[in-house]
Motif scaffolding. Sequence first.
Motif, PDB file in Angstrom:
ATOM      1  N   ASP A  48      15.389   8.272  -0.104  1.00 15.05           N
ATOM      2  CA  ASP A  48      14.888   9.529   0.442  1.00 15.05           C
ATOM      3  C   ASP A  48      13.861   9.257   1.541  1.00 15.05           C
ATOM      4  O   ASP A  48      13.760  10.009   2.500  1.00 15.05           O
ATOM      5  N   ILE A  49      13.099   8.177   1.365  1.00 15.28           N
ATOM      6  CA  ILE A  49      12.056   7.806   2.324  1.00 15.28           C
ATOM      7  C   ILE A  49      12.208   6.325   2.632  1.00 15.28           C
ATOM      8  O   ILE A  49      12.243   5.495   1.716  1.00 15.28           O
ATOM      9  N   ILE A  50      12.285   6.004   3.912  1.00 14.52           N
ATOM     10  CA  ILE A  50      12.281   4.607   4.342  1.00 14.52           C
ATOM     11  C   ILE A  50      11.070   4.434   5.248  1.00 14.52           C
ATOM     12  O   ILE A  50      10.939   5.116   6.269  1.00 14.52           O
ATOM     13  N   PHE A  51      10.187   3.528   4.848  1.00  8.61           N
ATOM     14  CA  PHE A  51       8.960   3.260   5.584  1.00  8.61           C
ATOM     15  C   PHE A  51       9.104   1.922   6.291  1.00  8.61           C
ATOM     16  O   PHE A  51       9.315   0.893   5.641  1.00  8.61           O
ATOM     17  N   ILE A  52       9.014   1.938   7.619  1.00  9.58           N
ATOM     18  CA  ILE A  52       9.158   0.724   8.424  1.00  9.58           C
ATOM     19  C   ILE A  52       7.806   0.431   9.072  1.00  9.58           C
ATOM     20  O   ILE A  52       7.350   1.185   9.922  1.00  9.58           O
ATOM     21  N   SER A  82       0.804  -1.225   0.000  1.00 11.39           N
ATOM     22  CA  SER A  82       0.000   0.000   0.000  1.00 11.39           C
ATOM     23  C   SER A  82       0.837   1.276   0.000  1.00 11.39           C
ATOM     24  O   SER A  82       0.597   2.178  -0.800  1.00 11.39           O
ATOM     25  N   PHE A  83       1.822   1.367   0.895  1.00  9.19           N
ATOM     26  CA  PHE A  83       2.622   2.590   0.986  1.00  9.19           C
ATOM     27  C   PHE A  83       3.461   2.790  -0.282  1.00  9.19           C
ATOM     28  O   PHE A  83       3.440   3.853  -0.889  1.00  9.19           O
ATOM     29  N   GLY A  84       4.198   1.779  -0.674  1.00 12.77           N
ATOM     30  CA  GLY A  84       5.067   1.900  -1.841  1.00 12.77           C
ATOM     31  C   GLY A  84       4.312   2.138  -3.132  1.00 12.77           C
ATOM     32  O   GLY A  84       4.736   2.917  -3.988  1.00 12.77           O
ATOM     33  N   ILE A  85       3.162   1.482  -3.290  1.00 11.05           N
ATOM     34  CA  ILE A  85       2.352   1.684  -4.498  1.00 11.05           C
ATOM     35  C   ILE A  85       1.801   3.106  -4.522  1.00 11.05           C
ATOM     36  O   ILE A  85       1.740   3.748  -5.575  1.00 11.05           O
ATOM     37  N   GLU A  86       1.430   3.618  -3.356  1.00 11.72           N
ATOM     38  CA  GLU A  86       0.995   5.025  -3.275  1.00 11.72           C
ATOM     39  C   GLU A  86       2.126   5.941  -3.743  1.00 11.72           C
ATOM     40  O   GLU A  86       1.888   6.915  -4.467  1.00 11.72           O
ATOM     41  N   CYS A  87       3.355   5.628  -3.349  1.00 15.26           N
ATOM     42  CA  CYS A  87       4.509   6.431  -3.794  1.00 15.26           C
ATOM     43  C   CYS A  87       4.676   6.354  -5.306  1.00 15.26           C
ATOM     44  O   CYS A  87       4.928   7.369  -5.962  1.00 15.26           O
ATOM     45  N   ILE A 114      14.141  10.734   5.218  1.00 16.25           N
ATOM     46  CA  ILE A 114      13.328  10.529   6.419  1.00 16.25           C
ATOM     47  C   ILE A 114      13.010   9.043   6.595  1.00 16.25           C
ATOM     48  O   ILE A 114      12.959   8.284   5.628  1.00 16.25           O
ATOM     49  N   ILE A 115      12.824   8.668   7.841  1.00 16.87           N
ATOM     50  CA  ILE A 115      12.355   7.327   8.188  1.00 16.87           C
ATOM     51  C   ILE A 115      10.991   7.492   8.833  1.00 16.87           C
ATOM     52  O   ILE A 115      10.821   8.296   9.752  1.00 16.87           O
ATOM     53  N   ILE A 116      10.033   6.743   8.348  1.00 20.75           N
ATOM     54  CA  ILE A 116       8.686   6.750   8.904  1.00 20.75           C
ATOM     55  C   ILE A 116       8.472   5.386   9.552  1.00 20.75           C
ATOM     56  O   ILE A 116       8.667   4.354   8.900  1.00 20.75           O
ATOM     57  N   ILE A 117       8.074   5.392  10.809  1.00 13.65           N
ATOM     58  CA  ILE A 117       7.864   4.141  11.543  1.00 13.65           C
ATOM     59  C   ILE A 117       6.401   4.069  11.949  1.00 13.65           C
ATOM     60  O   ILE A 117       5.891   4.967  12.612  1.00 13.65           O
ATOM     61  N   HIS A 118       5.737   2.989  11.559  1.00 16.88           N
ATOM     62  CA  HIS A 118       4.324   2.775  11.898  1.00 16.88           C
ATOM     63  C   HIS A 118       4.251   1.715  12.990  1.00 16.88           C
ATOM     64  O   HIS A 118       4.675   0.590  12.790  1.00 16.88           O
ATOM     65  N   ARG A 119       3.740   2.097  14.159  1.00 13.98           N
ATOM     66  CA  ARG A 119       3.701   1.203  15.323  1.00 13.98           C
ATOM     67  C   ARG A 119       2.345   1.276  16.004  1.00 13.98           C
ATOM     68  O   ARG A 119       1.577   2.204  15.788  1.00 13.98           O
ATOM     69  N   HIS A 120       2.094   0.343  16.893  1.00 12.97           N
ATOM     70  CA  HIS A 120       0.909   0.362  17.751  1.00 12.97           C
ATOM     71  C   HIS A 120       1.102   1.478  18.769  1.00 12.97           C
ATOM     72  O   HIS A 120       2.208   1.678  19.281  1.00 12.97           O
TER      73      HIS A 120
END
Length: 178
Positions: free
Chosen positions: A120-124, A59-64, A151-157
């Motif tokens: 440029d963007i790392i999504f974890i 989802s994230f990468g395809i949006e990019c 930037i690093i974006i981290i998605h967590r609970h």
Amino acid sequence: MRIISGIFKGKKLFLPTKNTRPLKDLVKESIFNLIQHSNKINISIEDSSVLDLFAGSGSFGIECLSREAKKVVFFENHPEAISILEKNIKFYENLEKYEIYKKDCFNFFNTSQILNSKFDIIFIDPPYKELRINEIIEKIFEKKILNKEGIIIIHRHKKDSIQITKKLNIFENRSYGI
């Protein structure tokens, strides 16, 4: 789940039935608004290189890609999620703009293998039970794969108690649902 903006706007995405937690549209939209409109970030999605770790459905990468990213590298190791990722990205015919690593990113980064890109963007976005977030961040710095302005974006609970390494300058922290 759908693509929010760009050349594939409105396209629906398939979701795995287990082993992944999809990135909600509200969260995804907020992330992209922050990237696009924050004066703290000096990155444009267009022409950026993106690393999507624990990609799941993509989802994230395809949006990019929909927003004209230069390249997206996906990492996923669960067979069902890989199948869904490939199904979701099948419509995207420009194979030079993306790459899928069907590997565990921890194992990959613990070897001498390298990625031939800086990002440029790392999504974890690991599973909520994953505790080794700082390990992957350390490997990102060790392998020097984040661009200087990246930037690093981290998605967590939101109840996650992991203290993120001080090597990161956290300039934004947001909570949405769980």
